[in-house]
Structure formats: structure tokens, C-alpha cells
Motif scaffolding. Sequence first.
Motif, PDB file in Angstrom:
ATOM      1  N   ILE A 122       2.312  15.419  -7.995  1.00  0.00           N
ATOM      2  CA  ILE A 122       2.813  14.822  -6.753  1.00  0.00           C
ATOM      3  C   ILE A 122       1.670  14.863  -5.749  1.00  0.00           C
ATOM      4  CG2 ILE A 122       4.422  15.133  -4.847  1.00  0.00           C
ATOM      5  CD1 ILE A 122       6.375  16.352  -6.730  1.00  0.00           C
ATOM      6  N   TYR A 123       1.454  13.776  -5.047  1.00  0.00           N
ATOM      7  CA  TYR A 123       0.353  13.779  -4.088  1.00  0.00           C
ATOM      8  C   TYR A 123       0.798  13.240  -2.739  1.00  0.00           C
ATOM      9  CZ  TYR A 123       0.019   8.832  -5.307  1.00  0.00           C
ATOM     10  OH  TYR A 123       0.290   7.507  -5.534  1.00  0.00           O
ATOM     11  N   GLY A 124       0.053  13.645  -1.722  1.00  0.00           N
ATOM     12  CA  GLY A 124       0.348  13.178  -0.375  1.00  0.00           C
ATOM     13  C   GLY A 124      -0.279  11.810  -0.175  1.00  0.00           C
ATOM     14  N   MET A 125       0.452  10.929   0.482  1.00  0.00           N
ATOM     15  CA  MET A 125      -0.026   9.560   0.685  1.00  0.00           C
ATOM     16  C   MET A 125      -0.017   9.246   2.172  1.00  0.00           C
ATOM     17  SD  MET A 125       1.260   6.149  -1.305  1.00  0.00           S
ATOM     18  CE  MET A 125       2.956   6.287  -0.864  1.00  0.00           C
ATOM     19  N   ASP A 126      -1.061   8.610   2.638  1.00  0.00           N
ATOM     20  CA  ASP A 126      -1.165   8.257   4.049  1.00  0.00           C
ATOM     21  C   ASP A 126      -0.584   6.858   4.249  1.00  0.00           C
ATOM     22  OD1 ASP A 126      -3.991   8.472   6.407  1.00  0.00           O
ATOM     23  OD2 ASP A 126      -1.833   8.273   6.707  1.00  0.00           O
ATOM     24  N   THR A 127      -0.073   6.604   5.439  1.00  0.00           N
ATOM     25  CA  THR A 127       0.640   5.350   5.702  1.00  0.00           C
ATOM     26  C   THR A 127      -0.087   4.086   5.275  1.00  0.00           C
ATOM     27  OG1 THR A 127       1.341   6.508   7.683  1.00  0.00           O
ATOM     28  CG2 THR A 127       2.033   4.233   7.452  1.00  0.00           C
ATOM     29  N   PRO A 128      -1.369   3.917   5.673  1.00  0.00           N
ATOM     30  CA  PRO A 128      -1.994   2.629   5.374  1.00  0.00           C
ATOM     31  C   PRO A 128      -2.331   2.380   3.910  1.00  0.00           C
ATOM     32  CG  PRO A 128      -3.541   4.070   6.477  1.00  0.00           C
ATOM     33  CD  PRO A 128      -2.259   4.804   6.411  1.00  0.00           C
ATOM     34  N   TRP A 129      -2.123   3.361   3.052  1.00  0.00           N
ATOM     35  CA  TRP A 129      -2.493   3.140   1.655  1.00  0.00           C
ATOM     36  C   TRP A 129      -1.381   2.503   0.832  1.00  0.00           C
ATOM     37  CZ3 TRP A 129      -3.974   8.944   0.724  1.00  0.00           C
ATOM     38  CH2 TRP A 129      -5.066   9.268   1.546  1.00  0.00           C
ATOM     39  N   VAL A 130      -0.233   2.351   1.474  1.00  0.00           N
ATOM     40  CA  VAL A 130       0.946   1.976   0.687  1.00  0.00           C
ATOM     41  C   VAL A 130       0.740   0.670  -0.070  1.00  0.00           C
ATOM     42  CG1 VAL A 130       3.378   1.384   0.834  1.00  0.00           C
ATOM     43  CG2 VAL A 130       2.470   3.214   2.229  1.00  0.00           C
ATOM     44  N   LYS A 131       0.167  -0.323   0.629  1.00  0.00           N
ATOM     45  CA  LYS A 131       0.029  -1.612  -0.036  1.00  0.00           C
ATOM     46  C   LYS A 131      -0.925  -1.506  -1.221  1.00  0.00           C
ATOM     47  CE  LYS A 131      -0.250  -6.454   0.924  1.00  0.00           C
ATOM     48  NZ  LYS A 131      -0.866  -7.512   1.640  1.00  0.00           N
ATOM     49  N   GLU A 132      -2.008  -0.800  -0.992  1.00  0.00           N
ATOM     50  CA  GLU A 132      -3.005  -0.655  -2.049  1.00  0.00           C
ATOM     51  C   GLU A 132      -2.418   0.059  -3.256  1.00  0.00           C
ATOM     52  OE1 GLU A 132      -6.283   1.660  -0.766  1.00  0.00           O
ATOM     53  OE2 GLU A 132      -7.175   1.765  -2.754  1.00  0.00           O
ATOM     54  N   PHE A 133      -1.795   1.202  -2.994  1.00  0.00           N
ATOM     55  CA  PHE A 133      -1.279   1.999  -4.097  1.00  0.00           C
ATOM     56  C   PHE A 133      -0.124   1.268  -4.788  1.00  0.00           C
ATOM     57  CE2 PHE A 133      -2.794   6.572  -3.722  1.00  0.00           C
ATOM     58  CZ  PHE A 133      -3.962   6.220  -3.068  1.00  0.00           C
ATOM     59  N   GLY A 134       0.625   0.531  -3.983  1.00  0.00           N
ATOM     60  CA  GLY A 134       1.744  -0.200  -4.549  1.00  0.00           C
ATOM     61  C   GLY A 134       1.270  -1.279  -5.514  1.00  0.00           C
ATOM     62  N   SER A 135       0.301  -2.089  -5.073  1.00  0.00           N
ATOM     63  CA  SER A 135      -0.110  -3.169  -5.977  1.00  0.00           C
ATOM     64  C   SER A 135      -0.906  -2.667  -7.171  1.00  0.00           C
ATOM     65  CB  SER A 135      -0.901  -4.270  -5.267  1.00  0.00           C
ATOM     66  OG  SER A 135      -1.435  -3.838  -4.086  1.00  0.00           O
ATOM     67  N   ALA A 136      -1.553  -1.518  -7.015  1.00  0.00           N
ATOM     68  CA  ALA A 136      -2.283  -0.994  -8.170  1.00  0.00           C
ATOM     69  C   ALA A 136      -1.376  -0.186  -9.072  1.00  0.00           C
ATOM     70  CB  ALA A 136      -3.445  -0.130  -7.698  1.00  0.00           C
ATOM     71  N   GLU A 137      -0.107  -0.067  -8.663  1.00  0.00           N
ATOM     72  CA  GLU A 137       0.868   0.722  -9.435  1.00  0.00           C
ATOM     73  C   GLU A 137       0.419   2.162  -9.591  1.00  0.00           C
ATOM     74  OE1 GLU A 137       1.886  -1.287 -13.024  1.00  0.00           O
ATOM     75  OE2 GLU A 137       2.468  -3.103 -11.948  1.00  0.00           O
ATOM     76  N   TRP A 138      -0.006   2.713  -8.496  1.00  0.00           N
ATOM     77  CA  TRP A 138      -0.475   4.079  -8.516  1.00  0.00           C
ATOM     78  C   TRP A 138       0.574   5.076  -8.070  1.00  0.00           C
ATOM     79  CZ3 TRP A 138      -6.094   4.115  -6.158  1.00  0.00           C
ATOM     80  CH2 TRP A 138      -6.964   3.590  -7.118  1.00  0.00           C
ATOM     81  N   ALA A 139       1.776   4.622  -7.763  1.00  0.00           N
ATOM     82  CA  ALA A 139       2.846   5.547  -7.387  1.00  0.00           C
ATOM     83  C   ALA A 139       4.099   5.108  -8.137  1.00  0.00           C
ATOM     84  CB  ALA A 139       3.080   5.516  -5.880  1.00  0.00           C
ATOM     85  N   VAL A 140       4.872   6.076  -8.561  1.00  0.00           N
ATOM     86  CA  VAL A 140       6.069   5.754  -9.342  1.00  0.00           C
ATOM     87  C   VAL A 140       7.190   5.335  -8.395  1.00  0.00           C
ATOM     88  CG1 VAL A 140       7.823   6.755 -10.830  1.00  0.00           C
ATOM     89  CG2 VAL A 140       5.421   7.392 -11.121  1.00  0.00           C
ATOM     90  N   PRO A 141       7.818   4.181  -8.625  1.00  0.00           N
ATOM     91  CA  PRO A 141       8.937   3.769  -7.771  1.00  0.00           C
ATOM     92  C   PRO A 141      10.080   4.767  -7.852  1.00  0.00           C
ATOM     93  CG  PRO A 141       8.190   1.949  -9.146  1.00  0.00           C
ATOM     94  CD  PRO A 141       7.502   3.189  -9.657  1.00  0.00           C
ATOM     95  N   THR A 334       1.048   3.722  14.288  1.00  0.00           N
ATOM     96  CA  THR A 334       1.855   4.609  13.458  1.00  0.00           C
ATOM     97  C   THR A 334       0.996   5.339  12.437  1.00  0.00           C
ATOM     98  OG1 THR A 334       2.217   2.806  11.914  1.00  0.00           O
ATOM     99  CG2 THR A 334       3.890   3.168  13.597  1.00  0.00           C
ATOM    100  N   GLY A 335       1.463   6.487  12.104  1.00  0.00           N
ATOM    101  CA  GLY A 335       0.791   7.247  11.053  1.00  0.00           C
ATOM    102  C   GLY A 335       1.853   8.040  10.344  1.00  0.00           C
ATOM    103  N   GLY A 336       1.443   8.802   9.381  1.00  0.00           N
ATOM    104  CA  GLY A 336       2.440   9.635   8.721  1.00  0.00           C
ATOM    105  C   GLY A 336       2.113   9.818   7.271  1.00  0.00           C
ATOM    106  N   PHE A 337       2.798  10.757   6.677  1.00  0.00           N
ATOM    107  CA  PHE A 337       2.520  11.084   5.293  1.00  0.00           C
ATOM    108  C   PHE A 337       3.798  11.180   4.481  1.00  0.00           C
ATOM    109  CE2 PHE A 337      -1.820  11.797   6.068  1.00  0.00           C
ATOM    110  CZ  PHE A 337      -1.902  12.351   7.332  1.00  0.00           C
ATOM    111  N   ALA A 338       3.676  10.876   3.216  1.00  0.00           N
ATOM    112  CA  ALA A 338       4.805  11.006   2.305  1.00  0.00           C
ATOM    113  C   ALA A 338       4.278  11.587   1.009  1.00  0.00           C
ATOM    114  CB  ALA A 338       5.421   9.629   2.035  1.00  0.00           C
ATOM    115  N   PHE A 339       5.183  12.048   0.197  1.00  0.00           N
ATOM    116  CA  PHE A 339       4.780  12.495  -1.135  1.00  0.00           C
ATOM    117  C   PHE A 339       5.135  11.423  -2.150  1.00  0.00           C
ATOM    118  CE2 PHE A 339       3.084  16.637  -0.780  1.00  0.00           C
ATOM    119  CZ  PHE A 339       3.660  17.212   0.339  1.00  0.00           C
ATOM    120  N   ALA A 340       4.237  11.205  -3.082  1.00  0.00           N
ATOM    121  CA  ALA A 340       4.478  10.200  -4.119  1.00  0.00           C
ATOM    122  C   ALA A 340       4.224  10.839  -5.474  1.00  0.00           C
ATOM    123  CB  ALA A 340       3.542   9.016  -3.919  1.00  0.00           C
TER     124      ALA A 340
END
Lengths: 448, 300, 281
Positions: A122-141, A334-340
Motif C-alpha cells: 500500500i502506498y501513499g499517493m499525492d493528489t496530482p498523480w491520480v491521472k497519471e497513476f490511473g491511466s498507467a494502471e498503477w493503482a488497484v481500483p 487543493t492538496g492531500g494524500f490517499a492510500f492506494a
Amino acid sequence: MAKRVPIILITLTLILAACGPAPTPEIMERTVEVPVEQTVEVTTVVEQTVAPEEETDVTLAYGRFINVSFGPGPAPFEAIKNAVEEQYPNIDVQLNMTPDSSSAWHDSLAVWISAEDPTVDIYGMDTPWVKEFGSAEWAVPLNDKIPEFDNYAQSGLDVFSHEGNRLGVPVWGSISGLFYRADLLDEYGFEPPKTFDDLVEAAETITADNPELSGFVWPGGKEESLVMVWASMLYGFGGRYFEDDGDCAFNSTEGIAAVTFMKDLIDSGVSPREVTAWDSEAARTRFAEGNAVFLWHNVDIVTWLDDEERSGIAGQWGLIPTPAQPGGRHSGVTGGFAFAINPYTDDMDAAVKVMRVIASEEVQKAFAIAWGPVQYYQGLYNDPEVLEANPNADAMNAVLDTALNRPPSEDYAQVSTIIQEEIHSVITGIKPVETALNDACSRVDALD
Amino acid sequence: MRQRLRLREPAVAVLFIVPAFIGLAVFFYYPIGQTMIFSLFDLDHTSDWLNAPFVGLGNYLDVMKSRQFWLSLRFTFLFSAVSVFLQFWIGLGMAMATFAVVPRLRGVLRAIIIIPWAIPQIVQAAMWKWLYNTDVGLIGDLLVRAGLVGRPPLFLADPRLAMGAVIFAYVWKTASVTSIFLMGGLAMVPDHLIDAAKVDGARTWMRFWRITVPLIMPTILVTLLFRTRDALRAFDIIYGLTGGGPGTQTDVLSSFAYKFYFGYVEYGLGSAYALITFVLILALSLFYLKRIQPHLQFRS
Amino acid sequence: MRLLGKQRLKWVYSIGIIALISLFCLAPLYWIVITSLKTPGTEFRKPVEYWPSSFSLESYGVILGPQFRIQNAIKNSFIVSSAVTLGALLVTSLSAYTIARLRFKYKIESLILIQLAGMVPPIVTIAPTFVLIRSMGLLQTLWGLIIPNIAYNIPIGTWLMAAYFAGLPTDLEDAARVDGYPPFSTFWRVIIPLAAPGLFSAGVLAFLGSWGEFMLALTISLGLPSAQTVPVAILTFSQRHELQWAWVSAGIVLSLLPVVVMVLIFQKWVIKGLTAGAVKY
């Protein structure tokens, strides 16, 4: 010799006869009579042997702040560990610390995931990376894996969603605003500034009389925070990221005005030249110690600016939305972090379990107490303990509707680098404003 | 008996050299080929070229159009030229110093000189970061005490200074190596020639230029070749000290390309950058070798 | 009397030179050592302290403690470098022997191939090597570091050993040949013992080279602690704890000690090895 052989043979035959199967009709009848209940017993026995589960590790990757608590509760990592311990005693939660700097953190993740490495679950993800990680399929839905999502404000979950896939469990969100020294502004008869011109006027007057103070401090180091400061200035001057046709608009007239303003702040001395090396922590330290008039920062510090043990300006500060020029937009970035979840984790099951614990009220509350607002778990900010740990949380309401996201892009890492490099080169005097912004735009447009 | 030995020797020769060839093939030649292949595809966030769109020379065109590339190329050359120049003169000075001191202290001096070389480059980067610290770094403080500046300069954040700071940090270690190379060459200068010159009344400078330098010219040329090559492919010191510097001031080709692989995860573009770096170094090396060939005698 | 005066002058002169060079070479190290001995937090005191006002070994405790465990990285580095040295010596001495001594049709071509490989900047090979090591499942393992490093040593090692072998007298080999020793035996029993100094130099260089190797170590270890070598560990400390210079300095000092001690002890061989490449051609 001859006599012994027959005896051996006979003995062997007797033994074989005794051991060998001797199915007779009688015996077969008996086996048929086995009652059904016995088979049920067998299955319960099987369940019991499975129950003591295997010990397993789940590794979290996050920066050092996960071990830091700014409030009266335990640090988030400890809280997570304890909560997981209670619910799933066989899961041991480990921490892998990532670098402080957002870019270095991003690169670590990029390396691990492209290495298809299962170490980090499980890793911490920063707000602006969502699009990148999403399209590269780097986080599990996580859509159907986390029932706790039902308790969240949808807007918070949307921040970490990509094309309908929820990618992260948010643990902290923020917006930026302008902090000011209410006592000084009162003393010199200034209203909290609505425009940047007002801000400069107030800063210059006050520091003329008090030369040991800095006018306006902000994180100008070549870091992610610089992108955020720039974004609020860009929109504050009436600019925007992209034109309607998708072309880069950093170098519009408004964009140039915004960055020129940033450079002038340093050249004129309203901001000390050291800002070009500062991160958020350095800037806020200066303000909290009482050495600056204005501060650009995330709103979360409202919870401790009145704590006399940590702040030198208790009761002497105020918070307003980031100023904007006429025609511009007050913008809190905006900023913020989530776990993915890492798609290459070797124990998806355990990872999901830990994620559910992180998404639970208990852990979200721990984050609220340790790190302050904002968490998106509904109702959390009605909890008396949370409110006690976070006085002044309602002071943030002033800026909540100025929310602005950073430029959305699949190649955000590159966009961020471009912005950081070009803007930093302007404020350090290497490049003229127009050249830098034109370069930034041609570089951004050149990305796919 | 003799007949059998003669037959076996070529076979043994091949056998002995095969492990080295395998090593080279797997870790040098195959990767070079693979990088070439990567560079022809659009590989975004993946290294799977078999399923990626073929773009031919598209990546190379992007590289040529990228201002950052040209800037990092320019700095790479600047970095190499200045650092090799400094390395050489400081190294030569130190090497000659070892011959100028009393013989008993020669070993001590050599030991002192060799120490910077022993320290891994990336550890040095961490070291220099602290030395260059704006508030309390040694270098800044020394300059202030010497009265040369009013306050400690922002070595790593000020774009004008960062380049020099990085170069100096690199020179600190490499002057050491250069010095050792040159010591070897100087040691080969026969004493009797120097003594003869002394007797003839030649002054130190003259002795140096007319006698020593021509004698060690081959060593000097080879040393310069090696040092330049190493400077062109420098990575550790940049990565550790400035990560490319304020803006992109101190990005050299290697550190610049690395970001594409392990930051943006763009294998196609990164490979194009890497190969261009390689071609440059190769071209320079070969050009240089051709020029200096008459000055060297190669063993056949 | 005159001689004594001149000698004394030379000594003074020498000490002066040594002091000057020491300032250049050793002052930075002094600074790091001093910082590591300061109580954490005091390294930022102004005016800058050249001698700690408050001594403490706390930083070393932290660096060796559970948070960092630099001894792990040092252990990894030792294992990797030792294995690389052994492997490299074996491979390079064999190939160097072929080039320097044995009858082999393709000596020049081989030398060119080997030297060409030496000109390749690491950035060109790093990505496919990463992908290769990943597909072999050796990421984050020490073997993933050892094997490529042996290969990386081939250009320098072969050059060095070939130069060395070429410089050895041939009579012992000829004698062995006459006595009927097969080439392999000749190699092991005759050449290797003779070449011990050369092997030593090459070995020390291989050890130090792989110890300081960074790009591959960074990439293969993925920045995770399990297979970190010393250079990577120091980088991650300094990145993660940017303000804790006392700690980082302690880490730097500990990471330097093994190599600096090694180099000081094996100076002679190091210098011989380095200069063999430049001088003997």
C-alpha cells in the motif's frame, strides 16, 4: 536348511493372510451403515484448522510525517498498526519511508511499480498523480472492495478517482490560503488584503517600520509546493492552465503578469531572497515564530497557530482566501494524500483488509487528531474529541470554496517538473519571465 | 607431447576468453542493442516494446526539439572542459609536489592525496551538500571569514554559483586520480636527465617545460582522454548534489536521461537521450584518439 | 653545516606543501568528522563551530540503531564487493592471458571489443539491465548487483592484467611448455603466482570500483533497504533526513572508514594498478 524354508513360507503365508484385505459381504454391509452426521462433523473440524491464519506482512510506503502527530493523539502509523492489530491480529503492518520531497517520492513509486515489485503493498499517493497513476494502471481500483466508502463525502473520493475508478482511500486533504498578522494589520490600519496590490502595500508599510520582519513568505524552492503557489497566482491574476482547445495558457498576458509579480516580490524585498530555497515547513516556521506579516500556506495549520507552545503568534493571526487581482479568481490550491494498493502486491487479500481498516472511522479520526483537517469521513468534525484537538477548524470555512486543482495531466510528473524548473528559473533571476513561460508552454505542449 | 599441446592452445585461448565475452555480451552489447530498440518506440509508463507503437526516429526528433536537451548538452561540455582543465593542473601540481618533498614524507603526501579518490562519488555528493550549506557550511563560512563575501552564498540554489559548486566538488575527487596517473608518468622520467639539466643550470620552469613535459606527454594525453570520458558521463555527483540544480542548470546528459527512465517512466525518450550521449562520447573519444595517435606508441 | 641548513629548508618547504595539500584534500573530511561528533541539533549553531562545543556520539548511535542500520548496508557492500572481486579477477585474468600470451587469432579484435565496452556510459545500459534483472527475479538481491558488476569490471581489469602479463618474463612459461604442461596448468601454477602483485592491484581496484558503483546499485535496490549498498544508503539517509546533518555525517564517516582504510593499506597496489593503465600501452 531345507527344513527351515517350509516353516518360513508357512509363516509368511499366515502373515499375509492376516494382513491382506478379506472383503466379505458382511463387512461391506457394515460400511454402508455410516450415519450422515459424521460427515458434518468432519467439515467443522476442517474449518477450525483453517482459522489460525498465516502471519503476513503488509508494507505501507509513506513519508516521515506518518510517524508525526501534531495533536494529542498517536501518530497515524501507530494508529493504523493498533487498529489492524485489533481486527486482524495475524497481519503485521510495516512502514517503508519514502523521501520528503514530492517529486522524489513519486520517482520511488515509479521505480517500484515499473519494477513490478511486490515489497510495498500500500502506498501513499499525492493528489496530482491520480491521472497519471490511473491511466498507467498503477493503482488497484477499489470500487467494490471498500464498503466504508459509503460513509465518505463523494467530493473527497472524486479527488482520487480516475475514469470512475476509485483509486485511493483519502486520509488528509487541504486547501491553501493567505495567513496574516491580524495584530500588525490592525496597528497600521490595514484591512485584510483582497488583491495582491493591497497585500504588497500592507507588507511594504509594515516592514518599513519593522525591518526585521519579512513581508510575505511562501515556499519558493524547486519543489511541488512552488507549483501550488504559482497556480494560485496564475488564477489570481485571471489566467488559466489551458485554453479551450487544450493549448497551454501559462504564457498568456495574465500568466506573465502573475509570474512577474512573483519575481517582483523577491526583487523588491517584500519576500526575502531565501524563499527560493524554502519548502512549506521553512516558510511556515518563519511566520509562526512571528517573523513575517503574510504567509501562503495550507489551511491545516489553523489548529495549532493558537497553541502557545508551538506558535509565537497565538491569537494574533487571521486567515483569508488567497488574494486575487480584479478579474482574477481567489484560488486555494487543493492538496492531500490517499492510500492506494500496488497492483503487484503479493497479498491482495491482506492489503484490502488493511485498506478497510484505514478507511474506518477509528483510523480516520486518528488522522484528524494527529494531522488536523480535512478528512472526508462524514460526521467526523462533529466528534467532540476531534473538535477539541482542532480548535479553529471552522476558520477554514472561509477558504473552502476557493478550491483549485493543479493542472490535470497523465504526465503530471513531467508537467510539474517543467513548471518547477521554469518558474524557479524566473524567481532566481536566470530567465526573463516571458522566455520562461514560453518555454514552459512549448515543453508542455510537446508532451503527448 | 608437443604436438598435442600446440593443438590445444588455441582452444584453451578461446575457452579462457569466453567468460569475458559472455559478460560483455549480456551486460554491454545486449543492453546497447535493447536501448536502441527502445528508442524506436513510444514507451510511456512501460518497457513492453512488443506491444507499443513504433515511432521510428520520432523520439530523436523530440530530443532535438527539446531545449532542455541542448542545455544539458551544453552544460555537459562545460562541466567536462572546466573540470578536466582544473583536475589536470591541480593534479599535476600535487603529483609534482610528491617529488619535491623530502623522500621520507613522500609516502605521507601520497597517502593524503589518494584519500579523496577512495571516497565513493555519491558519498561525496552528500558531503559537499553539507559543506555548501548556506547557513553553516564550511565553504561559505571560510569565505566570509576571509572577507571575500558578506554572507554565505547560496551555492546550490543560486544558479550562477551552482555550476561552479558542482564542478569544484567533482574536481576534488578527480584531481586525486589525475594526480596518481601523472605521478606514474613522472616516476618514469629518468633522474639522470633531470640532474643533468640541474647541473647545466636550467631553472625549474625550463626543466619542466623542455624536459619533463615532452617525456610524459603520452601519459598526459592518455590521462586527459580517460578523464574527459569520465567527465562526459558523470552522474553520481550531479544526482546526489543538486539533482540537476536550480532550474536545469546543472543537469548533465546522464542525469537528465536517468529522469526519463526512473522518474517519468518514458523508456523511449530516455533511450534516445542515452544513445545520443553515447554517440557523442564515442565520437569524441575516437576523434581524440586519432589526433593523439602520432604521439603514442602502441604495443602490438 | 651548509648541508644541514639546506636540509632543514627542504623539510620546512615540504611541511608547507603537505599542509597546503592537506587543506585541499582533508579539510572537507575534517568538517564531516567534526559534524558527526557534535550533539545533533548543535551543528547549526552560529558562529560556525570548528571544534564541537558539545561532543556526542549520539549520531553514531542513531545511525547504527534500528532506524537506519547502516551496518546492514556496509555488510551488503562487503559481500557484493568481495564476490565481485573474486569473480572479476577470475574472468579478467583468464581473458587477459589469452590476449597477452596465448596464440589467438583475434587478439586485436578482442581488445577493441573490450575497450569499446569500456567507453559505454552507464546510462546507455541501465534500462535494459534493469529489465533483464527484473525478469530474472533478481531485483533487490545482492546477486543482481554482483553479476553485472563483474561484467563492468571486464574492460579495466582485462586491460590491467594484460598489461601486467605482457610485462612478465616468458622463460618460466617456456620452461613449463617444454616440460609438457598443458596451457591451463601453466596458467594456474606458473602465471598466477607470478602475477600476484598485478592480481592484487586489479583486485583492489575491482573492490573499490564495485563499492562505489552507484547507478546500478540505486536502480537494482529500488531504494528499498533489503539490498542497499553503502552509496545508496547514504543517499537515502540524506534525502529523507535533510536537516539531520549530524546523523548523515556519522553515516558518511562510517561508510568511508572501510574504503579509506583499505586504500591507505593498499596504496602501493592501487597506484600501480591505476598507472598501469595509463603508462603501459
